[in-house]
Motif scaffolding. Structure first.
Motif, mmCIF file in Angstrom:
data_model
loop_
_atom_site.group_PDB
_atom_site.id
_atom_site.type_symbol
_atom_site.label_atom_id
_atom_site.label_comp_id
_atom_site.label_asym_id
_atom_site.label_seq_id
_atom_site.Cartn_x
_atom_site.Cartn_y
_atom_site.Cartn_z
ATOM 1 N N PRO A 66 77.964 75.213 54.624
ATOM 2 C CA PRO A 66 76.966 76.295 54.617
ATOM 3 C C PRO A 66 75.576 75.757 54.889
ATOM 4 C CG PRO A 66 78.417 76.405 52.689
ATOM 5 C CD PRO A 66 78.695 75.094 53.353
ATOM 6 N N THR A 67 74.738 76.598 55.473
ATOM 7 C CA THR A 67 73.358 76.246 55.751
ATOM 8 C C THR A 67 72.439 77.280 55.129
ATOM 9 O OG1 THR A 67 73.250 77.487 57.826
ATOM 10 C CG2 THR A 67 74.098 75.233 57.942
ATOM 11 N N ILE A 68 71.150 77.095 55.351
ATOM 12 C CA ILE A 68 70.189 78.049 54.815
ATOM 13 C C ILE A 68 70.364 79.427 55.436
ATOM 14 C CG2 ILE A 68 68.365 77.598 56.491
ATOM 15 C CD1 ILE A 68 66.400 77.610 54.135
ATOM 16 N N ALA A 69 70.957 79.486 56.627
ATOM 17 C CA ALA A 69 71.208 80.771 57.283
ATOM 18 C C ALA A 69 72.288 81.575 56.591
ATOM 19 C CB ALA A 69 71.577 80.539 58.743
ATOM 20 N N VAL A 98 65.546 74.413 62.449
ATOM 21 C CA VAL A 98 64.580 73.355 62.168
ATOM 22 C C VAL A 98 64.829 72.657 60.837
ATOM 23 C CG1 VAL A 98 62.791 74.421 63.567
ATOM 24 C CG2 VAL A 98 62.987 75.039 61.164
ATOM 25 N N VAL A 99 65.680 73.211 59.997
ATOM 26 C CA VAL A 99 65.965 72.610 58.690
ATOM 27 C C VAL A 99 67.113 71.628 58.842
ATOM 28 C CG1 VAL A 99 66.707 73.063 56.327
ATOM 29 C CG2 VAL A 99 65.141 74.639 57.465
ATOM 30 N N PRO A 100 66.968 70.396 58.373
ATOM 31 C CA PRO A 100 68.082 69.436 58.439
ATOM 32 C C PRO A 100 69.319 69.976 57.724
ATOM 33 C CG PRO A 100 66.040 68.325 57.854
ATOM 34 C CD PRO A 100 65.750 69.800 57.802
ATOM 35 N N ALA A 112 66.335 83.751 58.101
ATOM 36 C CA ALA A 112 66.978 82.504 57.690
ATOM 37 C C ALA A 112 67.660 81.833 58.871
ATOM 38 C CB ALA A 112 67.988 82.783 56.577
ATOM 39 N N GLY A 113 68.154 82.633 59.818
ATOM 40 C CA GLY A 113 68.770 82.055 61.001
ATOM 41 C C GLY A 113 67.791 81.255 61.825
ATOM 42 N N ASP A 114 66.540 81.753 61.899
ATOM 43 C CA ASP A 114 65.519 80.980 62.606
ATOM 44 C C ASP A 114 65.279 79.644 61.920
ATOM 45 O OD1 ASP A 114 65.214 82.972 64.436
ATOM 46 O OD2 ASP A 114 63.518 83.925 63.420
ATOM 47 N N TRP A 115 65.312 79.629 60.619
ATOM 48 C CA TRP A 115 65.069 78.392 59.877
ATOM 49 C C TRP A 115 66.139 77.345 60.143
ATOM 50 C CZ3 TRP A 115 63.400 80.013 54.267
ATOM 51 C CH2 TRP A 115 62.151 80.646 54.345
ATOM 52 N N SER A 116 67.373 77.782 60.289
ATOM 53 C CA SER A 116 68.475 76.826 60.406
ATOM 54 C C SER A 116 68.313 75.911 61.602
ATOM 55 C CB SER A 116 69.815 77.578 60.513
ATOM 56 O OG SER A 116 69.845 78.367 61.701
ATOM 57 N N ASP A 168 55.620 72.927 54.361
ATOM 58 C CA ASP A 168 55.894 71.493 54.378
ATOM 59 C C ASP A 168 57.158 71.171 53.611
ATOM 60 O OD1 ASP A 168 53.593 71.111 55.826
ATOM 61 O OD2 ASP A 168 52.349 70.764 54.054
ATOM 62 N N LEU A 169 57.549 72.064 52.713
ATOM 63 C CA LEU A 169 58.749 71.916 51.901
ATOM 64 C C LEU A 169 59.550 73.201 51.966
ATOM 65 C CD1 LEU A 169 57.135 70.349 48.683
ATOM 66 C CD2 LEU A 169 58.480 69.112 50.366
ATOM 67 N N ILE A 170 60.814 73.092 51.632
ATOM 68 C CA ILE A 170 61.644 74.266 51.407
ATOM 69 C C ILE A 170 61.525 74.622 49.926
ATOM 70 C CG2 ILE A 170 64.001 75.162 51.314
ATOM 71 C CD1 ILE A 170 63.076 75.032 54.086
ATOM 72 N N GLY A 171 61.108 75.856 49.651
ATOM 73 C CA GLY A 171 60.994 76.311 48.272
ATOM 74 C C GLY A 171 62.066 77.331 47.959
#
Length: 428
Positions: free
Chosen positions: A271-274, A333-335, A327-331, A370-373
């Protein structure tokens, strides 16, 4: 009480090139050479005092220098020996190698062969032989058989020192390799025992958890056929239970395959952030009130979310501010490891809220800069479960370890109104 070391590591032999006592011995030899060789060369062999001092200092310095600078040690020893043979009286005793110079040069060859290898020892032996020939040629080529006898003695003794030093080095190397093999064997044995333990754990999980989940899945799936006249909301509730149990069974099978170390285990994307919106939707399907708030102002360029209304998250529980596409956009760029940890943070916090605060409103907030919160807050329980669902206390501990491994931080604690908050900060 003093701790003692046992096992293969305790049997590791001391290495010549990495021990303090080697410096102690060579330092003691250097002091002895300087304090004995200097007066002997000057008084017994009638060398000039200054020349005797310089020759003794060079031979003395050769021993400690040769520990880490073998070539420089050979050079110092050869120059010191040559200087002593050039300054002493050939008729005053053994020549071209006085006894003191001979003893310390033998020690030098032995040291080099034992610490730097037989090639360096052979180089020192060859340098000593050349010094002998050069000394005879420059000082007294007609000195007779005494000088050549002295050279033969020196060559024989240094050759013996070369052989002994090489044998000691080989023995030490063999013992070290033996200890390394024992360490590798012990590590393999430890891994084998761990694998056996993991197999036992996997078997227990299969017998206890997987069996219970299978029963739940079967009962929820067959309930509409076993209980005629069921209305649509109840039927939907059983369908949700069946789907959740099947997903749990799928994850359980993957976990069992990992525990067993099965290389042929079925693999699937983590699973990812998306996937957080889908996770929240599943929680809502169980009847819980869960609001998801994704901060659109911190989305990467191209995010489609509109402005955030904090009050909107307390209204319709089906509202997802920012939408799944946010959230899909984030996935992108998020490791992956960070996205997985964010997902597990929400999963653990929501599961704890459902277990320990039934009926409470839950708010999930996710933001990125700068961080994921990640922040999950639930209010106090509004009803009491017929059967309490206590936890083992391992969920938050495992979550803390997972977040710390990424260099992030996580805090968890009660709120003043009787609820609970979980906050995580994950570096990108």
């Amino acid at each position: 009480m003093r701790a003692t070391q046992s096992g293969p590591l305790a049997q590791t032999p001391v290495s010549f090139s990495s021990t303090g006592w080697l410096y102690l011995l060579t330092g003691f030899g250097a002091v002895a050479q300087l304090s004995i060789g200097w007066p002997v060369l000057a008084a017994v062999h009638e060398a000039h005092v200054l020349a005797a001092m310089v020759a003794s200092m060079l031979l003395a310095a050769a021993l400690p220098v040769a520990v880490h600078r073998p070539r420089l040690g050979i050079l110092l020893g050869a120059v010191g020996a040559l200087l002593s043979s050039l300054t002493v009286d050939p008729l005053s005793g053994p020549w071209p190698w006085p006894v003191t110079s001979l003893i310390w040069y033998v020690f030098l060859v032995l040291l080099l062969a034992a610490t730097a290898g037989w090639r360096m020892g052979a180089a020192a032996w060859l340098a000593g032989t050349m010094v002998s020939v050069l000394g005879i040629t420059l000082v007294a080529p007609d000195h007779g058989d005494g000088a050549f006898g002295n050279v033969i003695v020196v060559a024989s003794l240094t050759a013996a020192a070369l052989s002994i030093g090489s044998a000691v080095r080989q023995l030490t190397s063999s013992r070290r390799q033996l200890v390394q093999e024992r360490q590798l064997t012990a590590e393999e044995e430890t891994k084998r025992r761990e694998l056996q333990q993991r197999n036992r754990i996997a078997q227990e999980l299969h017998d206890v958890v997987a069996h219970s989940l299978s029963v739940i899945s079967v009962q929820a799936t067959t309930a509409p056929y076993r209980l005629p006249g069921m209305d649509e909301p109840t039927r939907g509730e059983f369908d949700s239970i069946a789907g959740s149990s099947r997903r749990a069974l799928t994850e359980m099978r993957g976990l069992l395959a990992v525990l067993r170390g099965d290389d042929a285990a079925e693999t699937a994307p983590q699973p990812t952030i998306a996937d957080i919106p889908a996770l929240v939707a599943n929680a809502r399907a169980s009847g819980a009130r869960v609001d998801l708030e994704i901060d659109p102002e911190l989305l990467p360029q191209g995010g489609v979310a509109g402005p955030v209304d904090a009050e909107a998250t307390t209204g319709d529980p089906t509202t997802v501010i920012g939408g799944p596409s946010a959230a899909g956009d984030w996935s992108a760029v998020v490791p992956p490891a960070t996205g997985l940890t964010a997902y597990r943070t929400v999963q653990e916090a929501v599961s704890n809220a459902l277990r320990h605060a039934p009926g409470a409103a839950i708010r999930v907030q996710v933001s990125m800069g700068d961080l994921i919160g990640v922040r999950v807050v639930n209010g106090p329980a509004t009803r009491t479960l017929a059967v309490p669902a206590p936890g083992a206390g391992l969920g938050l501990k495992g979550l803390t370890e997972r977040v710390s491994a990424l260099g992030g931080t996580v805090t968890a604690g009660p709120t003043p109104d009787g609820g609970f908050t979980v906050k995580a900060r994950l570096p990108l």
